[in-house]
Design a protein around this motif. Structure first.
Motif, PDB file in Angstrom:
ATOM      1  N   ALA A  29       0.816  -1.222   0.000  1.00  0.00           N
ATOM      2  CA  ALA A  29       0.000   0.000   0.000  1.00  0.00           C
ATOM      3  C   ALA A  29       0.852   1.276   0.000  1.00  0.00           C
ATOM      4  O   ALA A  29       0.531   2.228  -0.729  1.00  0.00           O
ATOM      5  N   PRO A  30       1.942   1.361   0.788  1.00  0.00           N
ATOM      6  CA  PRO A  30       2.746   2.593   0.749  1.00  0.00           C
ATOM      7  C   PRO A  30       3.296   2.887  -0.643  1.00  0.00           C
ATOM      8  O   PRO A  30       3.356   4.047  -1.063  1.00  0.00           O
ATOM      9  N   VAL A  31       3.701   1.854  -1.358  1.00  0.00           N
ATOM     10  CA  VAL A  31       4.233   2.056  -2.713  1.00  0.00           C
ATOM     11  C   VAL A  31       3.151   2.588  -3.647  1.00  0.00           C
ATOM     12  O   VAL A  31       3.372   3.532  -4.422  1.00  0.00           O
ATOM     13  N   VAL A  32       1.965   1.985  -3.564  1.00  0.00           N
ATOM     14  CA  VAL A  32       0.849   2.419  -4.415  1.00  0.00           C
ATOM     15  C   VAL A  32       0.488   3.874  -4.126  1.00  0.00           C
ATOM     16  O   VAL A  32       0.327   4.690  -5.043  1.00  0.00           O
ATOM     17  N   VAL A  33       0.377   4.207  -2.844  1.00  0.00           N
ATOM     18  CA  VAL A  33       0.020   5.584  -2.478  1.00  0.00           C
ATOM     19  C   VAL A  33       1.112   6.561  -2.915  1.00  0.00           C
ATOM     20  O   VAL A  33       0.832   7.668  -3.385  1.00  0.00           O
ATOM     21  N   GLY A  34       2.378   6.159  -2.774  1.00  0.00           N
ATOM     22  CA  GLY A  34       3.468   7.030  -3.211  1.00  0.00           C
ATOM     23  C   GLY A  34       3.396   7.325  -4.696  1.00  0.00           C
ATOM     24  O   GLY A  34       3.558   8.481  -5.129  1.00  0.00           O
ATOM     25  N   LEU A  35       3.125   6.307  -5.493  1.00  0.00           N
ATOM     26  CA  LEU A  35       3.022   6.497  -6.944  1.00  0.00           C
ATOM     27  C   LEU A  35       1.817   7.376  -7.309  1.00  0.00           C
ATOM     28  O   LEU A  35       1.909   8.264  -8.168  1.00  0.00           O
ATOM     29  N   VAL A  36       0.685   7.123  -6.639  1.00  0.00           N
ATOM     30  CA  VAL A  36      -0.521   7.927  -6.895  1.00  0.00           C
ATOM     31  C   VAL A  36      -0.275   9.391  -6.522  1.00  0.00           C
ATOM     32  O   VAL A  36      -0.646  10.314  -7.258  1.00  0.00           O
ATOM     33  N   THR A  37       0.348   9.595  -5.382  1.00  0.00           N
ATOM     34  CA  THR A  37       0.612  10.964  -4.924  1.00  0.00           C
ATOM     35  C   THR A  37       1.520  11.705  -5.893  1.00  0.00           C
ATOM     36  O   THR A  37       1.269  12.873  -6.233  1.00  0.00           O
ATOM     37  N   PHE A  38       2.581  11.043  -6.324  1.00  0.00           N
ATOM     38  CA  PHE A  38       3.481  11.675  -7.288  1.00  0.00           C
ATOM     39  C   PHE A  38       2.717  12.053  -8.559  1.00  0.00           C
ATOM     40  O   PHE A  38       2.885  13.165  -9.095  1.00  0.00           O
ATOM     41  N   ALA A  39       1.855  11.147  -9.032  1.00  0.00           N
ATOM     42  CA  ALA A  39       1.123  11.404 -10.277  1.00  0.00           C
ATOM     43  C   ALA A  39       0.119  12.548 -10.119  1.00  0.00           C
ATOM     44  O   ALA A  39       0.043  13.444 -10.977  1.00  0.00           O
ATOM     45  N   VAL A  40      -0.654  12.546  -9.027  1.00  0.00           N
ATOM     46  CA  VAL A  40      -1.703  13.559  -8.852  1.00  0.00           C
ATOM     47  C   VAL A  40      -1.093  14.950  -8.643  1.00  0.00           C
ATOM     48  O   VAL A  40      -1.498  15.923  -9.299  1.00  0.00           O
ATOM     49  N   TYR A  41      -0.124  15.036  -7.747  1.00  0.00           N
ATOM     50  CA  TYR A  41       0.482  16.353  -7.491  1.00  0.00           C
ATOM     51  C   TYR A  41       1.299  16.823  -8.690  1.00  0.00           C
ATOM     52  O   TYR A  41       1.321  18.013  -9.017  1.00  0.00           O
ATOM     53  N   GLY A  42       1.987  15.888  -9.357  1.00  0.00           N
ATOM     54  CA  GLY A  42       2.726  16.269 -10.562  1.00  0.00           C
ATOM     55  C   GLY A  42       1.796  16.773 -11.651  1.00  0.00           C
ATOM     56  O   GLY A  42       2.064  17.790 -12.306  1.00  0.00           O
ATOM     57  N   GLY A  43       0.662  16.067 -11.836  1.00  0.00           N
ATOM     58  CA  GLY A  43      -0.314  16.494 -12.837  1.00  0.00           C
ATOM     59  C   GLY A  43      -0.920  17.847 -12.503  1.00  0.00           C
ATOM     60  O   GLY A  43      -1.129  18.689 -13.383  1.00  0.00           O
ATOM     61  N   ASP A  44      -1.204  18.059 -11.215  1.00  0.00           N
ATOM     62  CA  ASP A  44      -1.785  19.342 -10.787  1.00  0.00           C
ATOM     63  C   ASP A  44      -0.805  20.490 -11.032  1.00  0.00           C
ATOM     64  O   ASP A  44      -1.198  21.570 -11.486  1.00  0.00           O
ATOM     65  N   ARG A  45       0.466  20.252 -10.771  1.00  0.00           N
ATOM     66  CA  ARG A  45       1.456  21.306 -10.971  1.00  0.00           C
ATOM     67  C   ARG A  45       1.680  21.586 -12.453  1.00  0.00           C
ATOM     68  O   ARG A  45       1.942  22.728 -12.842  1.00  0.00           O
ATOM     69  N   LEU A  46       1.563  20.560 -13.275  1.00  0.00           N
ATOM     70  CA  LEU A  46       1.658  20.781 -14.715  1.00  0.00           C
ATOM     71  C   LEU A  46       0.465  21.607 -15.204  1.00  0.00           C
ATOM     72  O   LEU A  46       0.624  22.552 -15.995  1.00  0.00           O
ATOM     73  N   ALA A  47      -0.731  21.268 -14.721  1.00  0.00           N
ATOM     74  CA  ALA A  47      -1.942  21.956 -15.173  1.00  0.00           C
ATOM     75  C   ALA A  47      -1.970  23.414 -14.712  1.00  0.00           C
ATOM     76  O   ALA A  47      -2.517  24.284 -15.403  1.00  0.00           O
ATOM     77  N   ASP A  48      -1.380  23.684 -13.524  1.00  0.00           N
ATOM     78  CA  ASP A  48      -1.453  25.030 -12.943  1.00  0.00           C
ATOM     79  C   ASP A  48      -0.170  25.826 -13.134  1.00  0.00           C
ATOM     80  O   ASP A  48       0.059  26.811 -12.418  1.00  0.00           O
ATOM     81  N   ALA A  49       0.664  25.427 -14.064  1.00  0.00           N
ATOM     82  CA  ALA A  49       1.962  26.100 -14.243  1.00  0.00           C
ATOM     83  C   ALA A  49       1.791  27.589 -14.534  1.00  0.00           C
ATOM     84  O   ALA A  49       2.572  28.418 -14.035  1.00  0.00           O
ATOM     85  N   ASP A  50       0.768  27.952 -15.291  1.00  0.00           N
ATOM     86  CA  ASP A  50       0.573  29.372 -15.634  1.00  0.00           C
ATOM     87  C   ASP A  50       0.198  30.200 -14.405  1.00  0.00           C
ATOM     88  O   ASP A  50       0.754  31.277 -14.175  1.00  0.00           O
ATOM     89  N   THR A  51      -0.770  29.715 -13.612  1.00  0.00           N
ATOM     90  CA  THR A  51      -1.188  30.467 -12.427  1.00  0.00           C
ATOM     91  C   THR A  51      -0.117  30.429 -11.335  1.00  0.00           C
ATOM     92  O   THR A  51       0.031  31.375 -10.564  1.00  0.00           O
ATOM     93  N   ASP A  52       0.640  29.335 -11.263  1.00  0.00           N
ATOM     94  CA  ASP A  52       1.698  29.233 -10.252  1.00  0.00           C
ATOM     95  C   ASP A  52       2.867  30.164 -10.555  1.00  0.00           C
ATOM     96  O   ASP A  52       3.719  30.386  -9.683  1.00  0.00           O
ATOM     97  N   ALA A  53       2.918  30.692 -11.782  1.00  0.00           N
ATOM     98  CA  ALA A  53       4.008  31.608 -12.131  1.00  0.00           C
ATOM     99  C   ALA A  53       3.993  32.847 -11.250  1.00  0.00           C
ATOM    100  O   ALA A  53       5.032  33.486 -11.044  1.00  0.00           O
ATOM    101  N   VAL A  54       2.815  33.197 -10.693  1.00  0.00           N
ATOM    102  CA  VAL A  54       2.701  34.362  -9.809  1.00  0.00           C
ATOM    103  C   VAL A  54       3.121  34.021  -8.386  1.00  0.00           C
ATOM    104  O   VAL A  54       3.940  34.707  -7.775  1.00  0.00           O
ATOM    105  N   SER A  55       2.564  32.920  -7.853  1.00  0.00           N
ATOM    106  CA  SER A  55       2.792  32.585  -6.445  1.00  0.00           C
ATOM    107  C   SER A  55       4.013  31.702  -6.218  1.00  0.00           C
ATOM    108  O   SER A  55       4.600  31.716  -5.144  1.00  0.00           O
ATOM    109  N   ASN A  56       4.381  30.905  -7.221  1.00  0.00           N
ATOM    110  CA  ASN A  56       5.481  29.964  -7.054  1.00  0.00           C
ATOM    111  C   ASN A  56       6.277  29.877  -8.360  1.00  0.00           C
ATOM    112  O   ASN A  56       6.228  28.854  -9.066  1.00  0.00           O
ATOM    113  N   PRO A  57       7.005  30.924  -8.708  1.00  0.00           N
ATOM    114  CA  PRO A  57       7.674  30.987 -10.013  1.00  0.00           C
ATOM    115  C   PRO A  57       8.707  29.895 -10.225  1.00  0.00           C
ATOM    116  O   PRO A  57       8.881  29.414 -11.351  1.00  0.00           O
TER     117      PRO A  57
END
Length: 275
Positions: A29-57
């Motif tokens: 389970a820890p491995v599965v959750v680690g992979l899911v977490t990396f994918a979800v947060y990585g995908g979110d950061r890719l999708a929000d790259a434009d808006t994050d340019a202001v708060s997290n350049p």
């Protein structure tokens, strides 16, 4: 740091904590959750790259520079996580899908156009953080349970409540850094609606609520006192971090510190078990 690897490692630590609290045998389970977490947060950061340019350049620049590689890693990580989850049966498979499904509901414009200004859950105050907290609390608590084919007990509900409340705090503190960007994109977070000082007070209240839950679990014998003590150590760390909300200039660092709570919990927990 920008690729969400550290968040995946923290998530794996959280699952390990849940497995100890629930007395579950070792499983993947820890491995599965680690992979899911990396994918979800990585995908979110890719999708929000434009808006994050202001708060997290820095993060936004990293995602733009390595976007092609990140897209591949995100896809491979989630596919591998889902494949491994099949080994735990249908319930484990469904639980592994929850963070991705909730992220789509949270971040994308899936609601029908009703003429109202609010079109994404991400834009609704409290609900946005509650949705994130619910998704992770369900996955962190019940996925290791599914792999172990273990029953739901009162301790399970305590662990679920603990992760829900902690994830809510972990989600709202980074929102302090994103106030300007969130205002520009009509995202209503607690710091946007209440201001930073009142947000700090609300998070104190959530910390107290968590302490009450852990205290009740210890007194009622639902979670052994030694294990409950480890959770209290993490809570004290969380209160310390919350104290710095609105008072610490390096908001990017402050946004990353809340999740380190689980490192202290794990160290205390495993020290108590080894003593």
């Amino acid at each position: 740091m920008y690729s969400s690897v550290y968040i995946a490692l923290i998530a794996m630590t959280e699952v390990a904590i849940a497995m100890v609290l629930l007395s579950l045998p070792l499983n993947i389970a820890p491995v599965v959750v680690g992979l899911v977490t990396f994918a979800v947060y990585g995908g979110d950061r890719l999708a929000d790259a434009d808006t994050d340019a202001v708060s997290n350049p820095g993060q936004a620049a990293f995602m733009r520079r390595h976007g092609d590689v990140m897209y591949v890693l995100v896809a491979v990580s989630y596919a591998l996580a889902v494949t491994l989850s099949v080994l735990g049966g249908p319930l484990a498979f469904a639980l592994a899908m929850i963070p991705g499904v909730f992220w789509v509901l949270y971040a994308t414009d899936w609601m029908p156009d009703t003429g109202l200004r609010v079109r994404r859950l991400k834009q609704v105050v409290v609900l946005n953080s509650a949705v994130v907290a619910l998704a992770w609390a369900v996955t962190l608590t019940f996925l290791p349970l599914a792999f172990a084919d273990a029953p739901v007990t009162p301790a399970t509900l305590v662990v679920f409540g603990y992760f829900f409340l902690r994830s809510f705090v972990d989600t709202e503190i980074p929102n302090v850094r994103d106030v300007d960007a969130d205002r520009q994109t009509d995202v209503a977070t607690l710091p946007v609606v209440l201001g930073v000082r009142r947000t700090r007070h609300v998070l104190y209240g959530v910390d107290v609520g968590t302490l009450v839950l852990v205290g009740y679990a210890a007194v009622a014998g639902i979670v052994p006192l030694g294990l409950s003590t480890a959770l209290v150590v993490g809570l004290l760390y969380s209160v310390g971090i919350t104290t710095f909300v609105g008072r610490f200039e390096d908001e990017e660092l402050l946004a990353k510190l809340p999740e380190c709570e689980y490192v202290f919990v794990a160290l205390t927990l495993f020290t108590a078990l080894g003593a």
